[in-house]
Design an enzyme around this catalytic site. Sequence first.
Site, PDB file in Angstrom:
ATOM      1  N   ASP A 172      28.336 -39.194  75.871  1.00 46.59           N
ATOM      2  CA  ASP A 172      27.753 -39.470  77.184  1.00 46.59           C
ATOM      3  C   ASP A 172      26.247 -39.606  77.036  1.00 46.59           C
ATOM      4  O   ASP A 172      25.664 -39.036  76.116  1.00 46.59           O
ATOM      5  CB  ASP A 172      28.090 -38.338  78.167  1.00 46.59           C
ATOM      6  CG  ASP A 172      28.098 -38.825  79.598  1.00 46.59           C
ATOM      7  OD1 ASP A 172      29.189 -38.927  80.179  1.00 46.59           O
ATOM      8  OD2 ASP A 172      27.015 -39.120  80.136  1.00 46.59           O
ATOM      9  N   LYS A 202      24.692 -32.769  80.352  1.00 48.61           N
ATOM     10  CA  LYS A 202      26.141 -32.690  80.448  1.00 48.61           C
ATOM     11  C   LYS A 202      26.746 -32.386  79.068  1.00 48.61           C
ATOM     12  O   LYS A 202      27.633 -31.537  78.933  1.00 48.61           O
ATOM     13  CB  LYS A 202      26.660 -34.031  80.948  1.00 48.61           C
ATOM     14  CG  LYS A 202      28.021 -34.008  81.537  1.00 48.61           C
ATOM     15  CD  LYS A 202      28.233 -35.354  82.200  1.00 48.61           C
ATOM     16  CE  LYS A 202      29.587 -35.516  82.767  1.00 48.61           C
ATOM     17  NZ  LYS A 202      29.806 -36.896  83.213  1.00 48.61           N
ATOM     18  N   LEU A 260      46.064 -41.146  85.952  1.00 49.86           N
ATOM     19  CA  LEU A 260      45.859 -39.705  86.128  1.00 49.86           C
ATOM     20  C   LEU A 260      45.534 -39.372  87.578  1.00 49.86           C
ATOM     21  O   LEU A 260      44.724 -40.053  88.196  1.00 49.86           O
ATOM     22  CB  LEU A 260      44.698 -39.231  85.249  1.00 49.86           C
ATOM     23  CG  LEU A 260      44.741 -39.666  83.788  1.00 49.86           C
ATOM     24  CD1 LEU A 260      43.464 -39.231  83.072  1.00 49.86           C
ATOM     25  CD2 LEU A 260      45.962 -39.084  83.106  1.00 49.86           C
ATOM     26  N   GLU A 307      43.915 -36.553  90.113  1.00 46.59           N
ATOM     27  CA  GLU A 307      43.066 -35.365  90.099  1.00 46.59           C
ATOM     28  C   GLU A 307      43.929 -34.167  90.475  1.00 46.59           C
ATOM     29  O   GLU A 307      44.778 -34.264  91.349  1.00 46.59           O
ATOM     30  CB  GLU A 307      41.922 -35.520  91.102  1.00 46.59           C
ATOM     31  CG  GLU A 307      40.941 -36.557  90.637  1.00 46.59           C
ATOM     32  CD  GLU A 307      39.708 -36.631  91.513  1.00 46.59           C
ATOM     33  OE1 GLU A 307      39.413 -35.657  92.219  1.00 46.59           O
ATOM     34  OE2 GLU A 307      39.058 -37.680  91.477  1.00 46.59           O
ATOM     35  N   LYS A 325      47.564 -51.695  86.981  1.00 42.59           N
ATOM     36  CA  LYS A 325      46.811 -50.569  87.544  1.00 42.59           C
ATOM     37  C   LYS A 325      46.514 -50.792  89.027  1.00 42.59           C
ATOM     38  O   LYS A 325      46.772 -49.937  89.871  1.00 42.59           O
ATOM     39  CB  LYS A 325      45.515 -50.398  86.731  1.00 42.59           C
ATOM     40  CG  LYS A 325      44.549 -49.416  87.303  1.00 42.59           C
ATOM     41  CD  LYS A 325      45.025 -47.988  87.158  1.00 42.59           C
ATOM     42  CE  LYS A 325      44.187 -47.083  88.011  1.00 42.59           C
ATOM     43  NZ  LYS A 325      44.059 -45.748  87.572  1.00 42.59           N
ATOM     44  N   PHE A 343      54.872 -39.761  97.818  1.00 39.35           N
ATOM     45  CA  PHE A 343      53.883 -40.501  98.613  1.00 39.35           C
ATOM     46  C   PHE A 343      54.389 -40.900  99.990  1.00 39.35           C
ATOM     47  O   PHE A 343      54.077 -41.959 100.500  1.00 39.35           O
ATOM     48  CB  PHE A 343      53.329 -41.701  97.811  1.00 39.35           C
ATOM     49  CG  PHE A 343      52.308 -41.230  96.825  1.00 39.35           C
ATOM     50  CD1 PHE A 343      52.698 -40.537  95.698  1.00 39.35           C
ATOM     51  CD2 PHE A 343      50.946 -41.413  97.068  1.00 39.35           C
ATOM     52  CE1 PHE A 343      51.769 -40.018  94.818  1.00 39.35           C
ATOM     53  CE2 PHE A 343      50.010 -40.896  96.191  1.00 39.35           C
ATOM     54  CZ  PHE A 343      50.421 -40.203  95.060  1.00 39.35           C
ATOM     55  N   CYS A 379      39.911 -43.419  93.885  1.00 37.01           N
ATOM     56  CA  CYS A 379      40.693 -44.585  93.427  1.00 37.01           C
ATOM     57  C   CYS A 379      41.288 -45.435  94.552  1.00 37.01           C
ATOM     58  O   CYS A 379      41.013 -46.631  94.620  1.00 37.01           O
ATOM     59  CB  CYS A 379      41.812 -44.131  92.508  1.00 37.01           C
ATOM     60  SG  CYS A 379      41.207 -43.544  90.938  1.00 37.01           S
ATOM     61  N   LYS A 399      38.890 -47.539  96.857  1.00 39.66           N
ATOM     62  CA  LYS A 399      38.107 -48.460  96.019  1.00 39.66           C
ATOM     63  C   LYS A 399      39.012 -49.539  95.412  1.00 39.66           C
ATOM     64  O   LYS A 399      38.681 -50.724  95.434  1.00 39.66           O
ATOM     65  CB  LYS A 399      37.412 -47.641  94.924  1.00 39.66           C
ATOM     66  CG  LYS A 399      36.679 -48.446  93.886  1.00 39.66           C
ATOM     67  CD  LYS A 399      35.979 -47.559  92.881  1.00 39.66           C
ATOM     68  CE  LYS A 399      36.804 -47.399  91.682  1.00 39.66           C
ATOM     69  NZ  LYS A 399      36.659 -47.443  90.415  1.00 39.66           N
ATOM     70  N   ARG A 414      34.863 -37.515  97.319  1.00 38.35           N
ATOM     71  CA  ARG A 414      34.676 -38.964  97.426  1.00 38.35           C
ATOM     72  C   ARG A 414      35.673 -39.581  98.405  1.00 38.35           C
ATOM     73  O   ARG A 414      36.872 -39.391  98.290  1.00 38.35           O
ATOM     74  CB  ARG A 414      34.800 -39.621  96.051  1.00 38.35           C
ATOM     75  CG  ARG A 414      33.518 -39.445  95.239  1.00 38.35           C
ATOM     76  CD  ARG A 414      33.651 -40.021  93.874  1.00 38.35           C
ATOM     77  NE  ARG A 414      34.460 -39.158  93.021  1.00 38.35           N
ATOM     78  CZ  ARG A 414      34.759 -39.437  91.750  1.00 38.35           C
ATOM     79  NH1 ARG A 414      34.332 -40.567  91.217  1.00 38.35           N
ATOM     80  NH2 ARG A 414      35.478 -38.612  91.028  1.00 38.35           N
TER      81      ARG A 414
HETATM   82  C1  UDX Z   1      45.438 -41.731  92.372  1.00 38.92           C
HETATM   83  C2  UDX Z   1      46.705 -42.184  91.639  1.00 38.92           C
HETATM   84  O1  UDX Z   1      47.811 -41.377  92.071  1.00 38.92           O
HETATM   85  C3  UDX Z   1      46.532 -42.105  90.132  1.00 38.92           C
HETATM   86  O2  UDX Z   1      47.693 -42.606  89.473  1.00 38.92           O
HETATM   87  C4  UDX Z   1      45.316 -42.945  89.759  1.00 38.92           C
HETATM   88  O3  UDX Z   1      45.074 -42.889  88.369  1.00 38.92           O
HETATM   89  C5  UDX Z   1      44.081 -42.459  90.513  1.00 38.92           C
HETATM   90  O4  UDX Z   1      44.332 -42.504  91.914  1.00 38.92           O
HETATM   91  P1  UDX Z   1      44.251 -39.410  93.007  1.00 38.92           P
HETATM   92  O5  UDX Z   1      43.178 -40.237  93.644  1.00 38.92           O
HETATM   93  O6  UDX Z   1      43.873 -38.271  92.135  1.00 38.92           O
HETATM   94  O7  UDX Z   1      45.215 -40.350  92.106  1.00 38.92           O
HETATM   95  O8  UDX Z   1      45.124 -38.821  94.189  1.00 38.92           O
HETATM   96  P2  UDX Z   1      46.612 -38.944  94.749  1.00 38.92           P
HETATM   97  O9  UDX Z   1      47.320 -37.678  94.506  1.00 38.92           O
HETATM   98  O10 UDX Z   1      47.270 -40.180  94.313  1.00 38.92           O
HETATM   99  O11 UDX Z   1      46.290 -39.027  96.326  1.00 38.92           O
HETATM  100  C6  UDX Z   1      45.482 -40.073  96.876  1.00 38.92           C
HETATM  101  C7  UDX Z   1      45.281 -39.878  98.355  1.00 38.92           C
HETATM  102  O12 UDX Z   1      46.487 -40.124  99.078  1.00 38.92           O
HETATM  103  C8  UDX Z   1      44.851 -38.462  98.745  1.00 38.92           C
HETATM  104  O13 UDX Z   1      43.878 -38.552  99.770  1.00 38.92           O
HETATM  105  C9  UDX Z   1      46.124 -37.820  99.258  1.00 38.92           C
HETATM  106  O14 UDX Z   1      45.889 -36.780 100.166  1.00 38.92           O
HETATM  107  C10 UDX Z   1      46.790 -39.023  99.915  1.00 38.92           C
HETATM  108  N1  UDX Z   1      48.257 -38.870  99.991  1.00 38.92           N
HETATM  109  C11 UDX Z   1      49.019 -38.885  98.877  1.00 38.92           C
HETATM  110  C12 UDX Z   1      48.856 -38.725 101.237  1.00 38.92           C
HETATM  111  O15 UDX Z   1      48.183 -38.707 102.284  1.00 38.92           O
HETATM  112  N2  UDX Z   1      50.209 -38.642 101.290  1.00 38.92           N
HETATM  113  C13 UDX Z   1      51.007 -38.659 100.194  1.00 38.92           C
HETATM  114  O16 UDX Z   1      52.229 -38.576 100.343  1.00 38.92           O
HETATM  115  C14 UDX Z   1      50.387 -38.781  98.944  1.00 38.92           C
END
Ligand code: UDX
Length: 429
Positions: free
Chosen positions: A30, A35, A153, A155, A204, A249, A260, A263, A327
């Site tokens: 980095d 960091k 991935l 978070e 992706k 989901f 993610c 964006k 974010r």
């Molecule tokens: C996401 C993708 O899942 C992951 O594969 C990618 O690499 C990065 O983006 P992340 O942003 O960490 O991961 O969160 P994720 O668990 O997917 O949730 C995204 C958003 O959707 C969150 O705000 C979450 O609260 C919301 N969500 C998710 C819902 O409101 N309902 C659901 O059933 C699932």
Amino acid sequence: MRVAVIGTGYVGLVTGTCLADLEHEVTCVDTEREKISRLKRGEIPIFEVGLEPLVKRNAQAGRLSFTTDLAAAVRTAQVVFITVGTPSTDAGEADLTFLKGAASQIAEAIEGYTVVVNKSTVPVGSTRLVQRIIEERLEGMHEFEVVSNPEFLREGSAVNDFLHPDRIVIGSEGQRSIGVLTELYRGLNAPLVITDPASAEMIKYASNAFLATKVSYINAIANICEAVGADVREVALGMGYDKRIGFEFLRPGPGFGGSCFPKDCRALVDISSKAGYHFRLLEGVLEVNEEQMRLMVEKVRRRLDPLAGARIGVWGLAFKANTDDLRESPAVRICRLLLGEGASLAAYDPAAMEAAAGELPGAAFAKDPYEAAAGADLLLLLTDWDEFKWVDFRRLKGLMARPVIVDTRNCLDPLTLRRLGFEYEGVGR
Ligand code: UDX
């Protein structure tokens, strides 16, 4: 294998650490000196379950090291991962400045056959762009191939997602690099999708946009359920048993956020429009998401009119549970709307409070869920942390000015709460 990972943000740090855990020799690079010194001391700059012990274990075993010297790391590496940030510009495009910079620096340092892996989420065509940048600088001095290998991935479960992926996508034009990456990931048990770089990049975006679509879809269904007297949780359960739909989901809430989904959806709308296709469906997904946040404010207003002067206790600020990430957090957006209406807020989040102070000027912050609710006219649950389920609601009721709870994540049990004398409202039920 010897691996260099350029960029120790979220994806880079998890990727590097997990690859070291698969017994590769990994150097994470980095530009930020501070960091890197912290990482060398075993201090992890991000909140991610299970990452810290893994970093320590692999660093102690001598398989994981940290440096600011990109050239030295790349020179000896067989595989170089690019995991730099690709932030959204105001126009919704991905900003490729860091990606291009990394590609140029890698080109200056390559020695011997090297596979350069693009793991950042980048617009279709970026793997070729990296290929061109390196080619121009190397002028045939060393052999290399550029591969797209998107990450999936989440978070909060990134380590587990890396070590137990649903699939590994490798987008490459050359057989040799496919062989190298297959060998690199040999320790993981997952289907390999081997394809061309453009398709890998598209996988992706298409995956994230599809998952975001599922969330907006269930949020829309939840809103209809409220109006017709159905329970969205029953509906999601009944839908989920259909294997073509699945259970995941389909949890309604205040909208999706994070680094993610919003964006990537915006970027895909932009990519489509440049490709001559008007992606109306995905525009709708984003609109439903914006509307969902406003609808949560309306839920509060229905119980607390006028909002001006009302005292609201807020539980949860992170964009989802098990992260300190704010974010594009719907919770923060909703808090801002409420503050804008003149409400006074006392917020608590198990992990995101430090970052939130700068994001929500005017809000007060509490040390625990009880303090946030003390004296409140309404309690608003915005992030689905498990901690909120284990609160002593009898005690809580005694602390609040009015026992009213709006639970935007359907986290709590309405029956128990109503029995205790709370007014309770969830989403879609
Ligand atoms: C996401 C993708 O899942 C992951 O594969 C990618 O690499 C990065 O983006 P992340 O942003 O960490 O991961 O969160 P994720 O668990 O997917 O949730 C995204 C958003 O959707 C969150 O705000 C979450 O609260 C919301 N969500 C998710 C819902 O409101 N309902 C659901 O059933 C699932």
